[in-house]
Design a protein around this motif. Structure first.
Motif, mmCIF file in Angstrom:
data_model
loop_
_atom_site.group_PDB
_atom_site.id
_atom_site.type_symbol
_atom_site.label_atom_id
_atom_site.label_comp_id
_atom_site.label_asym_id
_atom_site.label_seq_id
_atom_site.Cartn_x
_atom_site.Cartn_y
_atom_site.Cartn_z
ATOM 1 N N HIS A 216 39.058 31.917 37.304
ATOM 2 C CA HIS A 216 37.636 32.220 37.400
ATOM 3 C C HIS A 216 37.405 33.008 38.679
ATOM 4 C CE1 HIS A 216 37.060 29.249 40.625
ATOM 5 N NE2 HIS A 216 37.934 28.533 39.962
ATOM 6 N N LEU A 217 36.230 33.593 38.786
ATOM 7 C CA LEU A 217 35.866 34.293 40.009
ATOM 8 C C LEU A 217 35.337 33.271 41.005
ATOM 9 C CD1 LEU A 217 34.030 37.404 38.516
ATOM 10 C CD2 LEU A 217 36.313 37.319 39.495
ATOM 11 N N SER A 218 35.840 33.292 42.241
ATOM 12 C CA SER A 218 35.463 32.301 43.242
ATOM 13 C C SER A 218 34.299 32.821 44.079
ATOM 14 C CB SER A 218 36.667 31.990 44.151
ATOM 15 O OG SER A 218 37.718 31.433 43.402
ATOM 16 N N GLU A 219 33.239 32.039 44.132
ATOM 17 C CA GLU A 219 32.103 32.403 44.963
ATOM 18 C C GLU A 219 32.425 32.124 46.436
ATOM 19 O OE1 GLU A 219 31.816 28.061 44.203
ATOM 20 O OE2 GLU A 219 32.356 29.851 43.052
ATOM 21 N N ASN A 220 31.647 32.730 47.349
ATOM 22 C CA ASN A 220 31.854 32.455 48.766
ATOM 23 C C ASN A 220 31.081 31.191 49.155
ATOM 24 O OD1 ASN A 220 29.171 33.191 48.982
ATOM 25 N ND2 ASN A 220 29.573 35.191 49.868
ATOM 26 N N VAL A 276 42.763 55.141 37.462
ATOM 27 C CA VAL A 276 41.601 54.312 37.771
ATOM 28 C C VAL A 276 41.579 54.071 39.274
ATOM 29 C CG1 VAL A 276 40.397 52.143 37.348
ATOM 30 C CG2 VAL A 276 41.768 53.198 35.535
ATOM 31 N N GLY A 277 40.495 54.524 39.943
ATOM 32 C CA GLY A 277 40.431 54.447 41.389
ATOM 33 C C GLY A 277 39.414 53.454 41.893
ATOM 34 N N PHE A 278 38.838 53.742 43.062
ATOM 35 C CA PHE A 278 37.902 52.851 43.738
ATOM 36 C C PHE A 278 36.723 52.521 42.833
ATOM 37 C CE2 PHE A 278 34.450 52.464 47.113
ATOM 38 C CZ PHE A 278 34.811 51.172 47.462
ATOM 39 N N ARG A 279 36.405 51.223 42.733
ATOM 40 C CA ARG A 279 35.315 50.710 41.908
ATOM 41 C C ARG A 279 35.491 51.037 40.430
ATOM 42 N NH1 ARG A 279 30.581 51.935 46.380
ATOM 43 N NH2 ARG A 279 30.804 49.944 47.465
ATOM 44 N N GLY A 280 36.743 51.217 39.996
ATOM 45 C CA GLY A 280 37.036 51.442 38.592
ATOM 46 C C GLY A 280 36.714 52.822 38.089
ATOM 47 N N ARG A 281 36.486 53.783 39.006
ATOM 48 C CA ARG A 281 36.118 55.132 38.592
ATOM 49 C C ARG A 281 37.369 55.985 38.391
ATOM 50 N NH1 ARG A 281 31.680 55.384 43.413
ATOM 51 N NH2 ARG A 281 30.108 54.015 42.443
ATOM 52 N N ILE A 362 43.887 41.457 30.499
ATOM 53 C CA ILE A 362 43.876 40.617 31.692
ATOM 54 C C ILE A 362 42.445 40.326 32.110
ATOM 55 C CG2 ILE A 362 44.621 40.399 34.104
ATOM 56 C CD1 ILE A 362 46.850 42.371 33.482
ATOM 57 N N PRO A 363 42.044 39.037 32.141
ATOM 58 C CA PRO A 363 40.696 38.699 32.610
ATOM 59 C C PRO A 363 40.501 39.103 34.065
ATOM 60 C CG PRO A 363 41.743 36.824 31.507
ATOM 61 C CD PRO A 363 42.805 37.859 31.707
ATOM 62 N N PHE A 364 39.319 39.592 34.404
ATOM 63 C CA PHE A 364 38.960 39.967 35.772
ATOM 64 C C PHE A 364 39.831 41.084 36.327
ATOM 65 C CE2 PHE A 364 38.646 35.233 35.382
ATOM 66 C CZ PHE A 364 37.297 35.198 35.072
ATOM 67 N N TYR A 365 40.467 41.900 35.445
ATOM 68 C CA TYR A 365 41.343 42.959 35.949
ATOM 69 C C TYR A 365 40.584 43.908 36.872
ATOM 70 C CZ TYR A 365 44.145 47.187 36.127
ATOM 71 O OH TYR A 365 44.842 48.278 36.582
ATOM 72 N N ASP A 366 39.378 44.289 36.482
ATOM 73 C CA ASP A 366 38.590 45.211 37.311
ATOM 74 C C ASP A 366 38.327 44.616 38.690
ATOM 75 O OD1 ASP A 366 38.490 47.183 35.425
ATOM 76 O OD2 ASP A 366 36.521 46.621 34.644
#
Length: 366
Positions: A216-220, A276-281, A362-366
């Motif tokens: 999962h994505l971990s919050e701060n 695929v570069g910075f911020r997925g662009r 892959i989950p959360f690859y971006d």
């Protein structure tokens, strides 16, 4: 997992070479005091040479700092322990050298360089002896996903009861996200207070296998997913500054490599590919060509397969193999860094076809 009998808890232990005091004394004597005397012989006297004194004292300070910070990294189980030594010692000796220059102390370049090199070798030797003699045992608190640690190459035993292991090398591992009984919760708190390391099972699994378990994505700490924009701006300034410093120095070598690429095989000097570069662009990466030109009509699946270049890919030229091995082929990417497509340090910009496939798999690859 194996069930540990009560008598087994008293066996095993940490090597004496894991002791901070032993490491410091060994490395100070063999790494900072002895080498200058052996190298310079009678030409130096520690009693009446302030330059020599300052250099040895500075070396000892840098050495102790290097050992301290290397140990902080090596506390994690399964970490490639020797891999942290060189960058840690370079940082510690570099910081001490900057302090010497800032305060204008008298010092000897020869002594500092000699001691830094020998200190690294001595500490690596000490850590090798410690690793060889170690018998670290991980005691697992039952519950949650702790069974995932089975067969990862570590000595893992179940704790038979919520009591502390008694030998010096004991490390406790638990699923800290699981609903544990109150007795086991008290054990973890007691272990932390007693100085016994307690690890979440994911830390142990990832360090032992080299595989990151993304769930999962971990919050701060504030419960949010917030990017550190101040750090990103500082990192961007560093990227630009490094390009501007290196580009004038590398322009002639780059032209020589470009000529060699052109002579090695027919085709363009530079290889361009959408990635695929910075911020997925998406952006067009620029590299020295290392493979033979092949006019292929490929669908998406074939493009993805072509993007996965193997180590012994027959399309790689003889010069290309050398450029890949030394990473020289990536130097033209300084232009991409200057344009903000990518960074000196960051995720690998994958080919667009490969990136699209990873996004699906892959989950959360971006």
């Amino acid at each position: 997992m194996l069930m540990a009998a009560p008598s087994e808890l008293v066996h095993g232990g940490r090597s004496v070479f894991r002791s901070f005091l032993v490491q410091v004394l060994t490395c100070v004597v063999l790494g900072t005091i002895l080498p200058p005397f052996i190298y310079f012989g009678a030409k130096l006297s520690i009693l009446d040479n302030p330059t020599f004194q300052n250099s040895v004292i500075a070396s000892i300070i840098a050495l102790v700092a290097g050992i301290f910070f290397a140990r902080r990294v090596n506390i994690y189980p399964g970490v490639k322990q020797l891999g942290a030594v060189l960058p840690t010692f370079i940082a510690s000796f570099g910081a001490v050298a900057l302090c010497i220059l800032a305060f204008r102390f008298e010092y000897s370049n020869q002594v500092l360089l000699l001691n830094s090199a020998v200190s690294v070798l001595v500490y690596i030797g000490v850590m090798s002896l410690a690793t060889k003699a170690d018998r670290s045992i991980f005691y697992a608190v039952p519950g949650g996903r702790i069974k995932r640690l089975k067969n990862v190459g570590l000595i893992v035993r179940d704790l038979p009861a919520p009591t502390l292991p008694v030998h010096d090398g004991a490390i406790i591992v638990a699923d800290l996200h699981a609903e544990l009984d109150d007795d086991w919760e008290r054990l973890l708190a007691t272990a932390a207070l007693e100085g016994v390391p307690v690890f979440h099972f994911k830390q142990v699994y990832e360090a032992a296998t080299g595989k990151v378990w993304v769930e999962h994505l971990s919050e701060n700490s504030f419960g949010s997913l917030l990017p550190n924009m101040s750090f990103m701006r500082l990192k961007r300034l560093f990227d630009i500054a490094l390009v501007l410093v290196l580009l004038p120095l590398l322009i002639v070598p780059l032209l020589v490599v470009a000529l060699l690429v052109r002579l090695d095989s027919p085709g363009p000097v530079l290889f361009r590919q959408e990635r695929v570069g910075f911020r997925g662009r998406p952006f067009n990466v620029c590299k020295f060509r290392t493979m033979r030109c092949e006019e292929l009509s490929m669908d998406a699946e074939e493009q993805r397969a072509q993007a996965m270049t193997g180590e012994n890919d027959p399309r790689i030229t003889r010069l290309g193999a050398f450029l890949r091995r030394t990473r020289i082929d990536e130097l033209p990417q300084m232009l991409n860094i200057l344009l903000g497509h990518m960074s000196w340090i960051g995720p690998r910009p994958e080919a667009l076809a490969l990136g699209i496939w990873y996004q699906k798999e892959i989950p959360f690859y971006d």
